[in-house]
Write a protein that holds these residues in place. Structure first.
Motif, PDB file in Angstrom:
ATOM      1  N   ASP A 306     -75.579 -39.789  14.650  1.00  0.00           N
ATOM      2  CA  ASP A 306     -75.708 -41.157  14.242  1.00  0.00           C
ATOM      3  C   ASP A 306     -76.923 -41.495  13.738  1.00  0.00           C
ATOM      4  OD1 ASP A 306     -75.769 -43.986  14.219  1.00  0.00           O
ATOM      5  OD2 ASP A 306     -75.445 -44.352  16.421  1.00  0.00           O
ATOM      6  N   LYS A 307     -76.860 -42.115  12.392  1.00  0.00           N
ATOM      7  CA  LYS A 307     -78.087 -42.149  11.632  1.00  0.00           C
ATOM      8  C   LYS A 307     -78.986 -43.350  12.332  1.00  0.00           C
ATOM      9  CE  LYS A 307     -76.406 -40.570   7.290  1.00  0.00           C
ATOM     10  NZ  LYS A 307     -75.970 -41.050   5.811  1.00  0.00           N
ATOM     11  N   ASN A 308     -78.543 -43.855  13.330  1.00  0.00           N
ATOM     12  CA  ASN A 308     -79.536 -44.670  13.878  1.00  0.00           C
ATOM     13  C   ASN A 308     -80.050 -44.089  15.103  1.00  0.00           C
ATOM     14  OD1 ASN A 308     -79.373 -47.069  12.546  1.00  0.00           O
ATOM     15  ND2 ASN A 308     -77.086 -47.133  13.079  1.00  0.00           N
ATOM     16  N   GLN A 309     -79.397 -42.805  15.471  1.00  0.00           N
ATOM     17  CA  GLN A 309     -80.062 -42.207  16.636  1.00  0.00           C
ATOM     18  C   GLN A 309     -81.434 -41.687  16.307  1.00  0.00           C
ATOM     19  OE1 GLN A 309     -78.391 -40.182  19.447  1.00  0.00           O
ATOM     20  NE2 GLN A 309     -80.547 -40.281  19.799  1.00  0.00           N
ATOM     21  N   GLU A 310     -82.268 -41.861  17.506  1.00  0.00           N
ATOM     22  CA  GLU A 310     -83.727 -41.350  17.539  1.00  0.00           C
ATOM     23  C   GLU A 310     -83.959 -39.837  17.676  1.00  0.00           C
ATOM     24  OE1 GLU A 310     -88.051 -43.043  19.096  1.00  0.00           O
ATOM     25  OE2 GLU A 310     -86.284 -44.015  19.449  1.00  0.00           O
ATOM     26  N   ILE A 311     -84.568 -39.190  16.814  1.00  0.00           N
ATOM     27  CA  ILE A 311     -84.466 -37.639  16.571  1.00  0.00           C
ATOM     28  C   ILE A 311     -85.933 -37.272  16.485  1.00  0.00           C
ATOM     29  CG2 ILE A 311     -84.087 -35.713  15.264  1.00  0.00           C
ATOM     30  CD1 ILE A 311     -81.468 -37.432  14.123  1.00  0.00           C
ATOM     31  N   VAL A 312     -86.258 -36.272  17.235  1.00  0.00           N
ATOM     32  CA  VAL A 312     -87.548 -35.481  17.122  1.00  0.00           C
ATOM     33  C   VAL A 312     -87.555 -34.093  16.842  1.00  0.00           C
ATOM     34  CG1 VAL A 312     -89.569 -34.719  18.614  1.00  0.00           C
ATOM     35  CG2 VAL A 312     -88.513 -37.039  18.914  1.00  0.00           C
ATOM     36  N   LEU A 313     -88.162 -33.457  15.922  1.00  0.00           N
ATOM     37  CA  LEU A 313     -88.008 -32.187  15.266  1.00  0.00           C
ATOM     38  C   LEU A 313     -89.215 -31.639  15.392  1.00  0.00           C
ATOM     39  CD1 LEU A 313     -86.808 -33.722  11.957  1.00  0.00           C
ATOM     40  CD2 LEU A 313     -85.340 -32.388  13.183  1.00  0.00           C
ATOM     41  N   PHE A 314     -89.224 -30.181  15.856  1.00  0.00           N
ATOM     42  CA  PHE A 314     -90.243 -29.565  15.717  1.00  0.00           C
ATOM     43  C   PHE A 314     -89.954 -27.926  15.186  1.00  0.00           C
ATOM     44  CE2 PHE A 314     -88.490 -28.626  20.063  1.00  0.00           C
ATOM     45  CZ  PHE A 314     -88.729 -27.076  20.194  1.00  0.00           C
ATOM     46  N   CYS A 315     -91.135 -27.299  14.876  1.00  0.00           N
ATOM     47  CA  CYS A 315     -91.082 -25.873  14.671  1.00  0.00           C
ATOM     48  C   CYS A 315     -92.188 -25.162  14.986  1.00  0.00           C
ATOM     49  CB  CYS A 315     -90.747 -25.772  12.983  1.00  0.00           C
ATOM     50  SG  CYS A 315     -92.152 -26.209  12.017  1.00  0.00           S
ATOM     51  N   GLN A 316     -92.725 -23.980  14.332  1.00  0.00           N
ATOM     52  CA  GLN A 316     -93.651 -23.224  14.649  1.00  0.00           C
ATOM     53  C   GLN A 316     -95.230 -24.022  14.372  1.00  0.00           C
ATOM     54  OE1 GLN A 316     -92.733 -20.651  16.614  1.00  0.00           O
ATOM     55  NE2 GLN A 316     -94.923 -20.166  17.346  1.00  0.00           N
ATOM     56  N   THR A 317     -95.195 -24.544  13.159  1.00  0.00           N
ATOM     57  CA  THR A 317     -96.538 -24.974  12.609  1.00  0.00           C
ATOM     58  C   THR A 317     -96.228 -26.358  12.350  1.00  0.00           C
ATOM     59  OG1 THR A 317     -96.345 -24.150  10.397  1.00  0.00           O
ATOM     60  CG2 THR A 317     -97.255 -22.821  11.842  1.00  0.00           C
ATOM     61  N   GLY A 318     -95.085 -26.952  12.233  1.00  0.00           N
ATOM     62  CA  GLY A 318     -95.146 -28.364  11.793  1.00  0.00           C
ATOM     63  C   GLY A 318     -94.550 -28.544  10.114  1.00  0.00           C
ATOM     64  N   GLN A 319     -94.532 -27.357   9.229  1.00  0.00           N
ATOM     65  CA  GLN A 319     -94.264 -27.413   7.928  1.00  0.00           C
ATOM     66  C   GLN A 319     -92.652 -27.464   7.949  1.00  0.00           C
ATOM     67  OE1 GLN A 319     -96.326 -25.024   5.097  1.00  0.00           O
ATOM     68  NE2 GLN A 319     -97.692 -24.466   6.812  1.00  0.00           N
ATOM     69  N   ARG A 320     -91.940 -26.751   8.592  1.00  0.00           N
ATOM     70  CA  ARG A 320     -90.420 -26.627   8.695  1.00  0.00           C
ATOM     71  C   ARG A 320     -89.892 -28.006   8.927  1.00  0.00           C
ATOM     72  NH1 ARG A 320     -88.787 -21.144  11.087  1.00  0.00           N
ATOM     73  NH2 ARG A 320     -91.025 -21.380  11.927  1.00  0.00           N
ATOM     74  N   SER A 321     -90.429 -28.599  10.213  1.00  0.00           N
ATOM     75  CA  SER A 321     -90.069 -29.759  10.843  1.00  0.00           C
ATOM     76  C   SER A 321     -90.173 -30.936   9.970  1.00  0.00           C
ATOM     77  CB  SER A 321     -90.660 -30.046  12.039  1.00  0.00           C
ATOM     78  OG  SER A 321     -92.152 -29.950  12.070  1.00  0.00           O
ATOM     79  N   GLN A 322     -91.456 -30.808   8.964  1.00  0.00           N
ATOM     80  CA  GLN A 322     -91.677 -31.782   7.984  1.00  0.00           C
ATOM     81  C   GLN A 322     -90.634 -31.903   6.829  1.00  0.00           C
ATOM     82  OE1 GLN A 322     -94.617 -34.188   7.694  1.00  0.00           O
ATOM     83  NE2 GLN A 322     -93.175 -34.774   6.422  1.00  0.00           N
ATOM     84  N   ALA A 323     -90.375 -30.730   6.587  1.00  0.00           N
ATOM     85  CA  ALA A 323     -89.125 -30.616   5.635  1.00  0.00           C
ATOM     86  C   ALA A 323     -87.846 -31.137   6.041  1.00  0.00           C
ATOM     87  CB  ALA A 323     -89.004 -29.078   4.975  1.00  0.00           C
ATOM     88  N   ALA A 324     -87.609 -30.740   7.489  1.00  0.00           N
ATOM     89  CA  ALA A 324     -86.258 -31.255   7.790  1.00  0.00           C
ATOM     90  C   ALA A 324     -86.446 -33.106   7.997  1.00  0.00           C
ATOM     91  CB  ALA A 324     -86.118 -30.862   9.451  1.00  0.00           C
ATOM     92  N   LEU A 325     -87.643 -33.383   8.488  1.00  0.00           N
ATOM     93  CA  LEU A 325     -87.792 -34.871   8.597  1.00  0.00           C
ATOM     94  C   LEU A 325     -87.617 -35.604   7.168  1.00  0.00           C
ATOM     95  CD1 LEU A 325     -90.527 -36.762  10.589  1.00  0.00           C
ATOM     96  CD2 LEU A 325     -90.516 -37.339   7.979  1.00  0.00           C
ATOM     97  N   ASN A 326     -88.232 -35.078   6.148  1.00  0.00           N
ATOM     98  CA  ASN A 326     -88.054 -35.471   4.608  1.00  0.00           C
ATOM     99  C   ASN A 326     -86.295 -35.721   4.423  1.00  0.00           C
ATOM    100  OD1 ASN A 326     -90.742 -35.713   4.541  1.00  0.00           O
ATOM    101  ND2 ASN A 326     -91.024 -33.821   3.351  1.00  0.00           N
ATOM    102  N   TYR A 327     -85.794 -34.468   4.590  1.00  0.00           N
ATOM    103  CA  TYR A 327     -84.521 -34.541   4.223  1.00  0.00           C
ATOM    104  C   TYR A 327     -83.627 -35.470   5.196  1.00  0.00           C
ATOM    105  CZ  TYR A 327     -79.601 -33.442   4.289  1.00  0.00           C
ATOM    106  OH  TYR A 327     -78.097 -33.012   4.231  1.00  0.00           O
ATOM    107  N   LEU A 328     -83.732 -35.688   6.231  1.00  0.00           N
ATOM    108  CA  LEU A 328     -83.141 -36.807   7.555  1.00  0.00           C
ATOM    109  C   LEU A 328     -83.465 -38.171   6.804  1.00  0.00           C
ATOM    110  CD1 LEU A 328     -83.248 -34.930  10.646  1.00  0.00           C
ATOM    111  CD2 LEU A 328     -81.592 -34.779   9.297  1.00  0.00           C
ATOM    112  N   ILE A 329     -84.659 -38.302   6.609  1.00  0.00           N
ATOM    113  CA  ILE A 329     -85.107 -39.764   6.211  1.00  0.00           C
ATOM    114  C   ILE A 329     -84.432 -40.078   4.467  1.00  0.00           C
ATOM    115  CG2 ILE A 329     -86.814 -40.943   5.151  1.00  0.00           C
ATOM    116  CD1 ILE A 329     -88.650 -39.954   7.168  1.00  0.00           C
TER     117      ILE A 329
END
Length: 350
Positions: A306-329
């Protein structure tokens, strides 16, 4: 006396040395490329240098990142680099930003710097650097390395081509970088980083021919170089200006979580916590709300959310999760956060 050997060059002189002293250069990434860039800029007398890196020194860095020694392992790269180059040249001003460069902190960090040097290894961050640079009308000195090869260029120089003109952005996560290192000859980033520093000095001194509209490719294994010319793409320039201007004029919602905020989010009901690392990466972080979806599979998995679902992402250093965050936004998700410095920042707590 310190700068006498370059001051005697007719192209530099005392006026050129004063230009270097007055210059404000931001170096994003204090790794393989950033180390030689910082060393050379400090030695040349660039008066104001900013260092951005949220990572810590690791033993695997030492064969190529020559600012650091074994005793520095576990310490902040930005802070360690700051101390080392101030020992090299105590007459300059150096600011350290021990954080990864993101849309949330970009405007604050860039501030009044005149040149940005891209020494990162994350493609998403390069687009961010480009967009901020083109919107602020300042040059971006770019380089990247892979195994035995490297490339250098200068973007946004005097209204010249941008990073997007050469590398149009590919939508979707399959184009996002993986943090796993594919290997590199240790001396290569030092060679390429020195070329980057050379372009920075030429821009400040306003001498020579700048690598604007040109991509220099260096093959260390076969000692070959080639230069590729490329042109401005007005649509890509416009896209960068729009993106950068939005960043400059919009107050961003803080999406980077500290370790404390991350744990607090994980304990809230209804939160989906997604580990975007590969399945064999450690340390493990388990919980009722945690699912392991490697970055390359997130695009497909996100279709179920659900696009209104609150989501928290993480990876090893924060770079992949940042890319994932940018994509989801970009895909329309409205409540997305990520662990800013990755699971590495939790090692003493899990």
């Amino acid at each position: 006396m310190r700068y006498s050997r370059q001051i005697i060059l007719p192209e530099i002189g005392e006026i050129g040395q004063q230009k270097l002293q007055d210059a404000r250069v931001l170096v994003i990434g204090a790794g393989g490329l950033g180390c030689p860039v910082l060393q050379n800029l400090a030695a040349a007398g660039v008066g104001n240098i900013g260092i951005v890196d949220g990572d810590v020194v690791d033993e695997t860095n030492l064969h190529r990142q020559l600012l650091y020694t074994l005793k520095d392992c576990g310490n902040s790269k930005a802070e360690t680099a700051r101390k080392v180059i101030l020992e090299l040249n105590p007459e300059i001003t150096v600011n350290a930003f021990s954080e990864f460069f993101t849309a949330n902190n970009a405007v604050r960090i860039v501030d009044d710097y005149q040149i940005i040097v891209d020494c990162t290894d994350a493609i998403a961050v390069r687009y961010l650097i480009n967009d901020i640079a083109v919107a602020k009308r300042i040059p971006m000195v770019y380089a990247s390395i892979h195994k035995f090869e490297g490339q250098v260029s200068v973007f946004n120089y005097k209204n010249g081509p941008s990073y997007r003109c050469l590398f149009p952005e590919q939508e979707g996560l399959n184009a996002a970088p993986n943090c796993t290192d594919s290997g590199v000859l240790g001396i290569l980033p030092n060679t390429i980083g020195t070329l980057q520093a050379t372009e920075v000095l030429k821009i400040i001194l306003e001498i020579g021919e700048i690598l604007s509209g040109k991509l220099l490719i260096y093959d260390a294994l076969h000692f070959q170089t080639q230069t590729i010319n490329f042109s401005k793409n007005p649509k890509m320039i416009e896209k960068g200006i729009i993106n950068g201007t939005l960043l400059l004029n919009t107050k961003k919602t803080e999406t980077d979580l500290s370790p404390e905020s991350f744990f607090e989010k994980c304990n809230q009901l209804g939160i989906v916590v997604i580990d975007v690392r590969e399945l064999d990466e450690t340390p493990a972080f388990k919980g009722d709300s945690v699912v392991r979806i490697p970055l390359g599979e997130l695009e497909e998995y996100s279709k179920k959310l659900d696009k209104n679902q609150e989501i928290v992402l993480f990876c090893q250093t924060g770079q992949r999760s940042q890319a994932a965050l940018n994509y989801l936004i970009k895909s329309g998700f409205v409540g997305v956060f990520h662990l800013g410095k990755g699971i590495d920042s939790l090692k003493n707590q899990i």
